[in-house]
Enzyme design. Structure first.
Site, mmCIF file in Angstrom:
data_model
loop_
_atom_site.group_PDB
_atom_site.id
_atom_site.type_symbol
_atom_site.label_atom_id
_atom_site.label_comp_id
_atom_site.label_asym_id
_atom_site.label_seq_id
_atom_site.Cartn_x
_atom_site.Cartn_y
_atom_site.Cartn_z
ATOM 1 N N HIS A 79 0.863 -1.035 -0.061
ATOM 2 C CA HIS A 79 -0.021 -0.031 0.135
ATOM 3 C C HIS A 79 1.081 1.239 0.179
ATOM 4 C CE1 HIS A 79 -3.721 2.283 0.583
ATOM 5 N NE2 HIS A 79 -2.822 3.229 1.210
ATOM 6 N N CYS A 80 0.746 1.892 -1.054
ATOM 7 C CA CYS A 80 1.848 3.291 -1.348
ATOM 8 C C CYS A 80 1.082 3.758 -2.412
ATOM 9 C CB CYS A 80 3.166 2.914 -1.696
ATOM 10 S SG CYS A 80 3.530 1.586 -2.696
ATOM 11 N N TYR A 88 -7.143 17.724 -1.512
ATOM 12 C CA TYR A 88 -5.951 18.286 -0.921
ATOM 13 C C TYR A 88 -5.055 18.432 -2.356
ATOM 14 C CZ TYR A 88 -4.585 13.315 -1.306
ATOM 15 O OH TYR A 88 -4.307 12.069 -1.575
ATOM 16 N N ARG A 115 -10.477 0.958 -6.360
ATOM 17 C CA ARG A 115 -10.587 1.561 -4.819
ATOM 18 C C ARG A 115 -11.981 2.049 -4.939
ATOM 19 N NH1 ARG A 115 -6.859 5.824 -1.725
ATOM 20 N NH2 ARG A 115 -6.639 4.620 0.161
ATOM 21 N N ARG A 156 -13.647 13.129 4.197
ATOM 22 C CA ARG A 156 -12.794 14.350 3.948
ATOM 23 C C ARG A 156 -11.904 14.042 2.994
ATOM 24 N NH1 ARG A 156 -7.848 12.110 5.495
ATOM 25 N NH2 ARG A 156 -8.080 10.379 6.856
ATOM 26 N N HIS A 208 -6.093 -0.243 5.908
ATOM 27 C CA HIS A 208 -5.876 0.358 7.453
ATOM 28 C C HIS A 208 -6.857 -0.393 8.496
ATOM 29 C CE1 HIS A 208 -3.544 2.552 4.332
ATOM 30 N NE2 HIS A 208 -4.410 3.446 4.508
ATOM 31 N N ASP A 240 2.207 3.038 2.994
ATOM 32 C CA ASP A 240 1.478 4.326 2.835
ATOM 33 C C ASP A 240 2.233 5.415 2.501
ATOM 34 O OD1 ASP A 240 -0.969 6.337 4.388
ATOM 35 O OD2 ASP A 240 -1.079 5.450 2.437
ATOM 36 N N ASN A 243 -1.875 13.604 3.934
ATOM 37 C CA ASN A 243 -2.728 14.333 5.058
ATOM 38 C C ASN A 243 -2.247 13.712 6.424
ATOM 39 O OD1 ASN A 243 -4.676 15.293 2.946
ATOM 40 N ND2 ASN A 243 -5.296 13.228 2.763
HETATM 41 O O1 0GZ Z 1 -6.048 8.972 5.625
HETATM 42 C C1 0GZ Z 1 -5.875 9.556 4.306
HETATM 43 O O2 0GZ Z 1 -5.950 10.855 4.103
HETATM 44 C C2 0GZ Z 1 -5.552 8.616 2.977
HETATM 45 C C3 0GZ Z 1 -5.590 9.368 1.898
HETATM 46 C C4 0GZ Z 1 -5.460 8.393 0.732
HETATM 47 C C5 0GZ Z 1 -5.725 8.989 -0.634
HETATM 48 O O3 0GZ Z 1 -5.919 10.269 -0.864
HETATM 49 O O4 0GZ Z 1 -5.451 8.225 -1.510
HETATM 50 O O5 0GZ Z 1 -5.010 7.446 0.786
HETATM 51 C C6 0GZ Z 1 -4.721 6.585 2.125
HETATM 52 O O6 0GZ Z 1 -4.505 5.460 2.186
HETATM 53 C C7 0GZ Z 1 -4.976 7.553 3.206
#
Ligand code: 0GZ
Length: 296
Positions: free
Chosen positions: A32-33, A50, A125, A131, A182, A251, A256
């Protein structure tokens, strides 16, 4: 003048992570990245919530090698919306060492799906974190699920624990393998055997098509940077109860994060605390991601 200005409070990924003490087994996968941009080549999506720093594939490969990993599963970040160009570019440049999870809209064509699959995409996904994204109607998500099922793809879901009750029946109606990001973001101030986490454990126990990433202690911990002791019981329970259906990831580049920017080397050293035997570590880091992402 750069086309994109990263958010004023954006924390950039750690410039010099520590070298992990833990040596990952051969063939280990960071499952997961993300890659971000670069924004002047792969523009961030207008609907994003964002604007990050750039975090290109070259930096991801560098981190992979530095941490002692072999492969990556790159997950489409919400800042790129359903524009998977940066993801596909990284997959094609990975020499078959990266696979992807894309974001697609209902009107995605079969040709586009085939091209994503040929590039190394193996899932889509669905994001429920308000948010990050505006809500997609469930009938739209169901139609996307039906479109990707014939490809053998799976669905990665990102949600917060408080929402699981309301989303539970929708999740269990999905027709593919489902991978939870997660651990569904448990509130680790609650008991590991309390009703909230029990609902997640029940989801995993009663649905053999459900997998979970045991990633992101830095997002869940209330005990502050780099120790994350309060997350250990939750991740350990999932790894030990469902050893064949867990994945791990850095990750990176940690979108964020506000409280701190985790040291990726320390995140790797978290692994032996939640997967306490060499066998569990091999399943978590090699066998399981290879089954899900490199079976073809
Ligand atoms: O908690 C987060 O802000 C976040 C955001 C994203 C994304 O914007 O894809 O992916 C993640 O795995 C976690």
């Amino acid at each position: 003048m750069a086309a994109f200005q990263m958010d004023r409070d954006w924390l950039v990924f750690h410039p010099s992570p520590s070298k992990p003490t833990f040596r990952a087994p051969p063939g280990a996968v960071d499952a997961h990245c993300h890659v971000f941009g670069p924004g002047d080549v792969f523009p961030y999506a207008p609907e994003r919530k964002y604007t990050p720093c750039d975090a290109p594939k070259e930096k991801l490969w560098e981190l992979r090698d530095y941490l002692g990993f072999e492969r990556n599963v790159i997950v489409q970040a919400t800042c790129h919306g359903a524009d998977n160009r940066a993801l596909v570019d990284a997959l094609k440049a990975s020499n078959n060492r990266a696979r992807g999870v894309a974001t697609v809209k209902q009107d995605v064509t079969d040709a586009e799906l085939q091209a994503l699959d040929a590039a190394g995409v193996r899932g889509v996904r669905f994001n429920f974190v308000k948010r990050l994204v505006d809500t997609t109607p469930r009938e739209v998500l169901h139609s996307i699920a039906e479109r990707i099922k014939p490809l053998g793809w799976h669905i990665v879901i990102y949600f917060e624990a408080a929402e699981l009750h309301e989303l539970y029946d929708f999740f269990t109606s999905l027709p593919t393998t489902v991978v939870v990001d997660h651990m569904g973001r448990p509130d680790v101030t609650k008991p590991v055997d309390g009703p909230e986490f029990e609902l997640f454990v029940r989801l995993m126990r009663e649905n053999a098509n459900f997998w979970s990433k045991v990633s992101c202690p830095e997002r869940l911990s209330k005990t502050g940077p780099d120790a994350y002791d309060d997350v250990v019981p939750f991740a350990r329970r999932i790894v030990e109860t469902f050893p064949d259906r867990v994945l791990w990831g850095t990750d990176w580049p940690h979108p964020n994060m506000k409280s701190h920017m985790p040291d990726d080397g320390k995140l790797v050293d978290f692994i032996p605390r939640i997967a306490r035997t060499a066998e569990l570590q091999r399943k978590l880091l090699v066998d399981n991601p290879m089954t899900l992402y490199w079976s073809r």
